[in-house]
Enzyme design. Structure first.
Site, PDB file in Angstrom:
ATOM      1  N   GLU A  53      -2.151  18.434 -12.757  1.00  0.00           N
ATOM      2  CA  GLU A  53      -1.781  19.299 -13.884  1.00  0.00           C
ATOM      3  C   GLU A  53      -3.020  19.763 -14.638  1.00  0.00           C
ATOM      4  OE1 GLU A  53      -0.522  16.352 -13.066  1.00  0.00           O
ATOM      5  OE2 GLU A  53       1.292  15.898 -14.180  1.00  0.00           O
TER       6      GLU A  53
ATOM      7  N   ALA B 158      -7.184  31.052 -16.666  1.00  0.00           N
ATOM      8  CA  ALA B 158      -6.949  30.736 -15.247  1.00  0.00           C
ATOM      9  C   ALA B 158      -5.533  31.190 -14.926  1.00  0.00           C
ATOM     10  CB  ALA B 158      -7.114  29.242 -15.005  1.00  0.00           C
TER      11      ALA B 158
ATOM     12  N   ASP C 264      -8.882  11.693 -17.208  1.00  0.00           N
ATOM     13  CA  ASP C 264      -7.475  12.115 -17.090  1.00  0.00           C
ATOM     14  C   ASP C 264      -7.342  13.173 -15.993  1.00  0.00           C
ATOM     15  OD1 ASP C 264      -4.774  12.155 -17.612  1.00  0.00           O
ATOM     16  OD2 ASP C 264      -4.927  13.436 -19.387  1.00  0.00           O
TER      17      ASP C 264
HETATM   18  N1  LIG Z   1      -7.648  28.296 -19.619  1.00  0.00           N
HETATM   19  C1  LIG Z   1      -6.379  28.200 -19.287  1.00  0.00           C
HETATM   20  N2  LIG Z   1      -5.812  29.156 -18.535  1.00  0.00           N
HETATM   21  C2  LIG Z   1      -4.499  29.061 -18.189  1.00  0.00           C
HETATM   22  N3  LIG Z   1      -3.695  28.043 -18.567  1.00  0.00           N
HETATM   23  C3  LIG Z   1      -4.206  27.070 -19.322  1.00  0.00           C
HETATM   24  C4  LIG Z   1      -5.572  27.094 -19.728  1.00  0.00           C
HETATM   25  N4  LIG Z   1      -5.812  25.984 -20.469  1.00  0.00           N
HETATM   26  C5  LIG Z   1      -4.666  25.307 -20.512  1.00  0.00           C
HETATM   27  N5  LIG Z   1      -3.695  25.936 -19.835  1.00  0.00           N
HETATM   28  C6  LIG Z   1      -2.304  25.490 -19.675  1.00  0.00           C
HETATM   29  O1  LIG Z   1      -1.926  24.778 -20.831  1.00  0.00           O
HETATM   30  C7  LIG Z   1      -1.575  23.430 -20.505  1.00  0.00           C
HETATM   31  C8  LIG Z   1      -2.014  22.513 -21.647  1.00  0.00           C
HETATM   32  O2  LIG Z   1      -3.427  22.569 -21.784  1.00  0.00           O
HETATM   33  P1  LIG Z   1      -4.303  21.271 -22.043  1.00  0.00           P
HETATM   34  O3  LIG Z   1      -4.107  20.274 -20.955  1.00  0.00           O
HETATM   35  O4  LIG Z   1      -5.701  21.671 -22.283  1.00  0.00           O
HETATM   36  O5  LIG Z   1      -3.602  20.755 -23.390  1.00  0.00           O
HETATM   37  P2  LIG Z   1      -3.685  19.332 -24.045  1.00  0.00           P
HETATM   38  O6  LIG Z   1      -3.024  19.404 -25.382  1.00  0.00           O
HETATM   39  O7  LIG Z   1      -5.104  18.865 -24.033  1.00  0.00           O
HETATM   40  O8  LIG Z   1      -2.849  18.481 -23.068  1.00  0.00           O
HETATM   41  P3  LIG Z   1      -2.726  16.905 -23.020  1.00  0.00           P
HETATM   42  O9  LIG Z   1      -1.338  16.659 -23.483  1.00  0.00           O
HETATM   43  O10 LIG Z   1      -2.907  16.556 -21.565  1.00  0.00           O
HETATM   44  O11 LIG Z   1      -3.778  16.343 -23.886  1.00  0.00           O
HETATM   45  C9  LIG Z   1      -2.264  23.170 -19.175  1.00  0.00           C
HETATM   46  O12 LIG Z   1      -1.604  22.217 -18.405  1.00  0.00           O
HETATM   47  C10 LIG Z   1      -2.221  24.527 -18.498  1.00  0.00           C
HETATM   48  O13 LIG Z   1      -0.993  24.710 -17.833  1.00  0.00           O
END
Ligand SMILES: Nc1ncnc2c1ncn2[C@@H]1O[C@H](COP(=O)(O)OP(=O)(O)OP(=O)(O)O)[C@@H](O)[C@H]1O
Length: 588
Positions: free
Chosen positions: A227, A180, A223
């Site tokens: 963001e 994305a 959640d």
């Molecule tokens: N498919 C994607 N394309 C572009 N950016 C992405 C994508 N997936 C994640 N991101 C970026 O990476 C960040 C972290 O991803 P994600 O929320 O999945 O990680 P997480 O480790 O699960 O976070 P959390 O701490 O909320 O558990 C997102 O906020 C976004 O900015």
């Protein structure tokens, strides 16, 4: 199905026919433990039962599952699958070497997300990398499994990020997602201040449609927040981060998965996500339900309309108090229809809250057709509410790449903003210096040896800092190992000329510059870190820095660094222009 091209001529991962290909041994707890040979006590599918301690010679080590299939994505019992029980052909299982890794595009509490190109197809993806040791140590294996299961269940709907592959190596787990490119919804709300109601209607409708679908699949996100809502090439929403999800139905039959999302039973609760979107019932130790996602949706709607979530306070405890007392205020310039909708969503008792269907039928969405066409119409141009004079700003990170066959109208090349601080792309006015507070007279003397002529201290503070090699493909690998490197306290000076210095003072009182941060670096990205309001990252192609300031929020620092970039750039341009003028004068 459509296959699209981006500007670089690479195919994008979006909308390609690829099915989820999966290393079915991916998240076997035993496999993780065996590979790491780690001494952690690991919970199986039910963490309340005795933890399983396994090593490679454990008599508990499971036999390979004869039932493992490609769609059997989540081992339901500890060790239901092992490498030998892979249902997918080993040829289908991806490896790190199949991809060329690019920039870090995001960081979560348990993961780092990088852009990556599949070498054989040139398709671009976002790859989420999770450090196995960390996941095991923090007892998050189950949530990683749930994320994968949830993503599988909602994969048919356009409102969610698409998971294409999963695989692992000795250190990490990898989720390969569609990319994305247009960043987080939060960035747009912050840049615009607030959206006008046409935009809120459109983005609200996309989210509502996605949430509705997710609930029909038995998935509760738990959640939802700006963001976790990304924008794709077409500026349409993609919900991400199912690491906190609860799944009520699994592949058709009703089955309750363990529900011990980290809400403690005492009153010192800890949340994986930010507290601002949490529903009152969760705060009252009740289980989250679909109504809890509706509450979060109401908070997001409120934030798009007003610029801020409804419940904001100095700390988590005060936020919780505001939520429990339903203490929020709708600004007077929000329309009656929008106010009415928010008042009917932000209701303490979940059963009295509007359902997704009732929200669809609310007059606020009367102009919206909730069917497939919703995802085909061109998004409205993002505009702030109530602004007559707006500034047109091109934001390279946000400019969607050409995708060949998509509706041109859907791809705004500029974004209208009300700009509080100039960003590197904003035409800056001709003030080339930041203010220096009068009480800093002493600081200016103390640190004068690191300052230039006429330069003063604009801000000085102690920050916790760590740095690591930048995001080139090889560097990225090294970066993973440094993810959890300890930050060191360093004295940080922002000068009136916009220079950002890490400095030290020796025992003889002599100040020296340890490092000057490259605020003018080509490719500089300054961004916050998920779930950490006080941490931000400065990233260049060759080096990155992670900062933490317990006193001030990351957003303040990001604005300051952006300002420093504008000022140093403007200062340099001005100096070059003056220099050229003086040469021209001397020649004539
Ligand atoms: N498919 C994607 N394309 C572009 N950016 C992405 C994508 N997936 C994640 N991101 C970026 O990476 C960040 C972290 O991803 P994600 O929320 O999945 O990680 P997480 O480790 O699960 O976070 P959390 O701490 O909320 O558990 C997102 O906020 C976004 O900015």
């Amino acid at each position: 199905m459509r296959k699209s091209q981006n500007l670089k001529g690479n195919s994008t991962s979006e909308d390609t026919e690829t099915e989820l290909q999966d290393d079915s041994s991916f998240f076997s707890v035993e496999e993780l433990n065996r590979r790491l040979n780690a001494p952690y006590a690991l919970a199986g599918s039910d963490p309340k039962k005795s933890p399983i301690l396994l090593d490679s010679s454990s008599p508990n080590e499971p036999k390979s599952s004869p039932n493992a299939t490609k769609t059997n994505l989540v081992p339901k019992t500890a060790g239901a699958s092992r490498p030998s029980s892979r249902a997918t052909s080993p040829n289908n299982i991806k490896r790190v070497s199949d991809f060329s890794f690019g920039e870090i595009i995001g960081e979560g509490s348990y993961s780092t997300v990088l852009s990556a190109t599949e070498i054989s197809t040139k398709r671009e993806y976002a790859i989420k990398v999770l450090d196995k040791r960390h996941i095991i140590k923090e007892k998050k294996v189950k949530y990683v499994n749930i994320e994968k299961e949830a993503l599988y269940l909602i994969s048919k709907h356009p409102g969610f990020i698409r998971l294409f592959y999963t695989f692992q190596d000795a250190q990490n787990l990898y989720f390969v997602f569609s990319l994305a490119r247009n960043g987080e919804l939060l960035d747009y709300i912050n840049k615009l201040g607030r959206f006008n109601e046409a935009c809120v209607q459109y983005y609200g409708a996309l989210l509502l449609d996605s949430i509705d679908f997710m609930h029909t699949q038995g998935v509760i996100h738990r959640d939802l927040k700006p963001e976790n809502i990304l924008l794709d090439d077409n500026m349409r929403t993609k919900i991400i981060d199912f690491g906190s999800a609860k799944i009520q139905k699994v592949t058709g039959k009703t089955e309750s998965l363990p529900d011990d999302f980290p809400v403690n039973n005492n009153h010192s609760r800890s949340f994986v996500g930010t507290a601002r979107y949490v529903s009152p019932e969760v705060l009252n130790d009740k289980n989250a339900s679909t109504a809890s996602d509706v509450w979060a949706f109401g908070c997001i709607l409120f934030q798009m309309l007003t610029g801020k979530p409804p419940f904001v306070a100095g700390n988590e405890y005060l936020v919780f108090q505001k939520i429990l007392h339903l203490s929020y205020e709708i600004p007077v310039d929000v329309s009656d229809t929008a106010s009415d909708l928010m008042k009917k969503i932000l209701i303490l008792h979940p059963s009295e809250r509007l359902t997704t269907e009732e929200i669809r039928n609310h007059p606020f969405f009367s102009a919206v057709r909730f069917d497939k066409s919703l995802w085909e119409i061109a998004p409205p141009r993002l505009k702030p509410a109530g602004h007559t004079s707006t500034l047109s700003l091109s934001v390279p990170n946000f400019v969607p790449k050409s995708t060949g066959d998509i509706n041109e109208q859907a791809r705004p090349s500029t974004l209208s903003v009300s700009s509080a601080y100039p960003t590197p792309n904003t035409p800056v006015n001709t003030t080339f210096s930041l203010p220096s507070p009068p009480e800093y007279e002493e600081m200016n003397k103390r640190w004068h040896s690191v300052l230039l002529e006429d330069e003063k201290v604009s801000k000085i503070t102690i920050l916790n800092v760590s740095s690591f090699p930048g995001s080139g493909s090889h560097e990225a690998v090294r970066f993973f190992s440094s993810l959890f490197r300890k930050k060191k306290p360093r004295t940080f000076i922002l000068t009136t000329f916009g220079r950002c210095l890490l400095v030290s003072m020796n025992s003889g009182g002599r100040a020296t510059i340890k490092e000057e941060l490259p605020v003018k670096s080509v490719g500089l990205r300054v961004h916050s870190v998920k779930n950490s309001d006080h941490t931000w990252i400065m990233e260049t192609p060759t080096r990155s820095w992670s900062f933490e300031d317990p006193r001030e929020p990351a957003s303040t620092w990001i604005e300051l660094i952006n300002r420093a970039t504008s000022i140093t750039t403007a200062f340099e341009n001005h100096s070059v222009t003056s220099f050229c003028r003086s040469i021209a004068r001397s020649i004539s």
